[in-house]
Write an enzyme that holds these catalytic residues in place. Structure first.
Site, PDB file in Angstrom:
ATOM      1  N   ARG A  53       0.767  -1.188  -0.104  1.00 15.97           N
ATOM      2  CA  ARG A  53      -0.058   0.185   0.119  1.00 15.97           C
ATOM      3  C   ARG A  53       0.941   1.175   0.154  1.00 15.97           C
ATOM      4  NH1 ARG A  53      -4.856  -1.840   4.325  1.00 15.97           N
ATOM      5  NH2 ARG A  53      -5.123  -3.771   3.072  1.00 15.97           N
ATOM      6  N   ARG A  80       1.815   1.141  10.132  1.00 17.12           N
ATOM      7  CA  ARG A  80       1.441   1.514   8.877  1.00 17.12           C
ATOM      8  C   ARG A  80       2.791   1.338   7.944  1.00 17.12           C
ATOM      9  NH1 ARG A  80      -3.015   4.124   7.963  1.00 17.12           N
ATOM     10  NH2 ARG A  80      -3.370   4.620  10.069  1.00 17.12           N
ATOM     11  N   GLU A 100      -6.826  -0.751  15.139  1.00 15.62           N
ATOM     12  CA  GLU A 100      -7.441  -1.673  14.339  1.00 15.62           C
ATOM     13  C   GLU A 100      -6.563  -2.775  13.839  1.00 15.62           C
ATOM     14  OE1 GLU A 100      -8.610  -2.175   9.825  1.00 15.62           O
ATOM     15  OE2 GLU A 100      -8.449  -0.141  10.480  1.00 15.62           O
ATOM     16  N   SER A 103     -10.667  -5.956   9.857  1.00 12.60           N
ATOM     17  CA  SER A 103     -11.930  -5.501   9.258  1.00 12.60           C
ATOM     18  C   SER A 103     -12.797  -6.422   8.794  1.00 12.60           C
ATOM     19  CB  SER A 103     -11.497  -4.168   8.612  1.00 12.60           C
ATOM     20  OG  SER A 103     -12.690  -3.285   8.365  1.00 12.60           O
ATOM     21  N   ARG A 148       0.427  -6.306  12.495  1.00 15.49           N
ATOM     22  CA  ARG A 148      -0.023  -5.699  13.478  1.00 15.49           C
ATOM     23  C   ARG A 148      -0.187  -6.794  14.750  1.00 15.49           C
ATOM     24  NH1 ARG A 148      -3.881  -0.686  12.132  1.00 15.49           N
ATOM     25  NH2 ARG A 148      -2.623   0.389  10.631  1.00 15.49           N
TER      26      ARG A 148
END
Length: 432
Positions: A264, A279, A352, A355, A399
């Site tokens: 990403r 991130r 988070e 999801s 994560r």
């Protein structure tokens, strides 16, 4: 892609649903209807002109055979005019269709009625808390400080090769990350019935369109020089594995999982989570994808999928909470989403880690993915229907590694290994 006929028949429902996403977004309905009208007019004009051309083309030969020069010339003029109309109407059709597709492909999915309305994460609703965060008798450290102190997490060397937002793991931390992925896959395949899959990491643009990354979010992904895309999540290839196909009813629900790297660009996240592994441009994730028949089955599958992801956190004994996302915080393709947020002691908050989303037939329409109901006496030849799709993280491996480091840290800087992971690490109990 949305069903324009449904929009035309019930415009206020679409207008209201899109305005719940973002005030004013429902105004797009007016443009959709206008371009749809223009498209239908162009198609009608084209078809009428084709009928005139075909009918009069036959008469031209008859007039010529009779030697009726005046009628011959008149018919030629009529056919020529019809051809001009066909060409002009064709151009109008192409333009109207292009404008219509641009609007429809750029609009997000419609939120379900029970999704709370809100502009951002402040409107999300906590539905569940699991376990109590651990109390420390010392100041808990950030995962990057812990990893670097162990000499097993190296951002500096990664930056020399690749720039910021990359990490190099070594030794026991690299093994721990691999152990986490293996544990997740074992649970999701062995206990929850997902089929392990190894998909391509590069996809074409139409695959990105199918799951909703394109055309709106191209800047969030990495593109190669030959117009391929590095996957931002294995949701893309897993979901696209049923594109342009008609599935047998007995094949559903279809459940798939994959452990892949994800890439990403993190466009628009400048200044956010610049330190550590929260991130990154490249990270690993175990993804869950389900293909089901309809909304009833899809909503039940959403609850099931979320529990499958929660199971990993509970086996690792990591405190978490389940959040029902509001209309303004849901992903582009979702109709309803649960976020799982894990406790990070260094930040004194939940972040988070998964999801899980129900997408309805939103992606299926873009991919032309369908299923055929079983034949019956009343319906011996049932028409194919669009499948419904779901996706979720089961979990984001990087994560999860962060959460393990922070929640299992010891005062001396060592990391206790969760019991369920010790067999994957040859019985290792502590990383020093």
């Amino acid at each position: 892609m949305f069903d324009i006929r449904a929009i035309r028949e019930n415009p206020d429902a679409f207008r209201t649903a899109w305005n719940r996403r973002k005030p004013g977004l429902g105004d797009a309905v007016d443009d959709i209807l206008a371009h749809g009208t223009a498209l239908r007019k162009a198609l009608t004009d084209k078809q009428d002109a084709e009928s005139v051309r075909n009918a009069n083309s036959k008469l031209i030969g008859q007039a010529k055979a009779k030697g009726d020069e005046a009628e011959f010339e008149r018919l030629r003029a009529v056919v020529a005019e019809a051809k001009d109309t066909i060409e002009a109407a064709g151009e109008q059709e192409d333009e109207a269709r292009k404008l219509l597709d641009e609007i429809l492909l750029g609009l997000p999915n419609l939120p379900l009625a029970d999704v709370p309305e809100g502009e951002d994460e402040a409107g999300n609703v906590a539905e569940k808390h699991w376990s109590t965060p651990r109390g420390f008798n010392f100041e808990p450290k950030d995962h990057s400080d812990l990893g670097e102190a162990l000499g097993l997490m190296d951002f500096e060397t990664a930056a020399k090769m690749s720039g910021s937002r990359f990490v190099l793991l070594r030794g026991a931390l690299s093994r721990l990350e691999r152990a986490l992925a293996s544990f997740m896959l074992d649970v999701q395949t062995g206990e929850h019935g997902y089929e392990e899959t190894t998909p391509p990491f590069l996809v074409r643009s139409d695959a990105m369109v199918g799951t909703g990354q394109l055309p709106k979010f191209g800047e969030d992904s990495f593109r190669t020089t030959d117009d391929m895309w590095l996957i931002a999540t294995s949701e893309i290839p897993l979901t696209n594995s049923v594109r342009e196909s008609i599935l047998d009813a007995r094949a559903l629900p279809k459940r798939m999982t994959a452990h892949t790297p994800c890439f990403r660009s993190e466009a628009g996240s400048a200044g956010r989570d610049t330190k550590g592994m929260i991130r990154l441009h490249q990270f690993n994730k175990v993804e869950l994808v389900s293909i089901v028949r309809d909304e009833e089955e899809g909503l039940a599958e959403l609850e099931r999928m979320t529990v499958c992801a929660e199971t990993i956190l509970e086996r690792l004994e990591l405190p978490y909470r389940r959040m029902l996302l509001c209309t303004g915080d849901m992903g582009f393709g979702a109709r309803k989403t649960y976020d799982l947020e894990v406790w990070l002691p260094s930040q004194d908050t939940y972040r988070e880690i998964s999801s899980c989303s129900y997408c309805g037939d939103f992606q299926a329409r873009r991919m032309n993915a369908r299923w055929r109901p079983e034949a019956s006496e009343d319906n011996p030849k049932p028409k194919p229907e669009f499948v419904h799709t779901l996706n979720g993280s089961g979990l984001a491996v990087g994560r999860t590694l962060v959460a393990v480091l922070e929640n299992y840290q010891q005062e001396d800087g060592s990391i206790a290994v969760p019991k369920v992971l010790q067999p994957y690490l040859g019985g290792l109990e502590v990383i020093k």
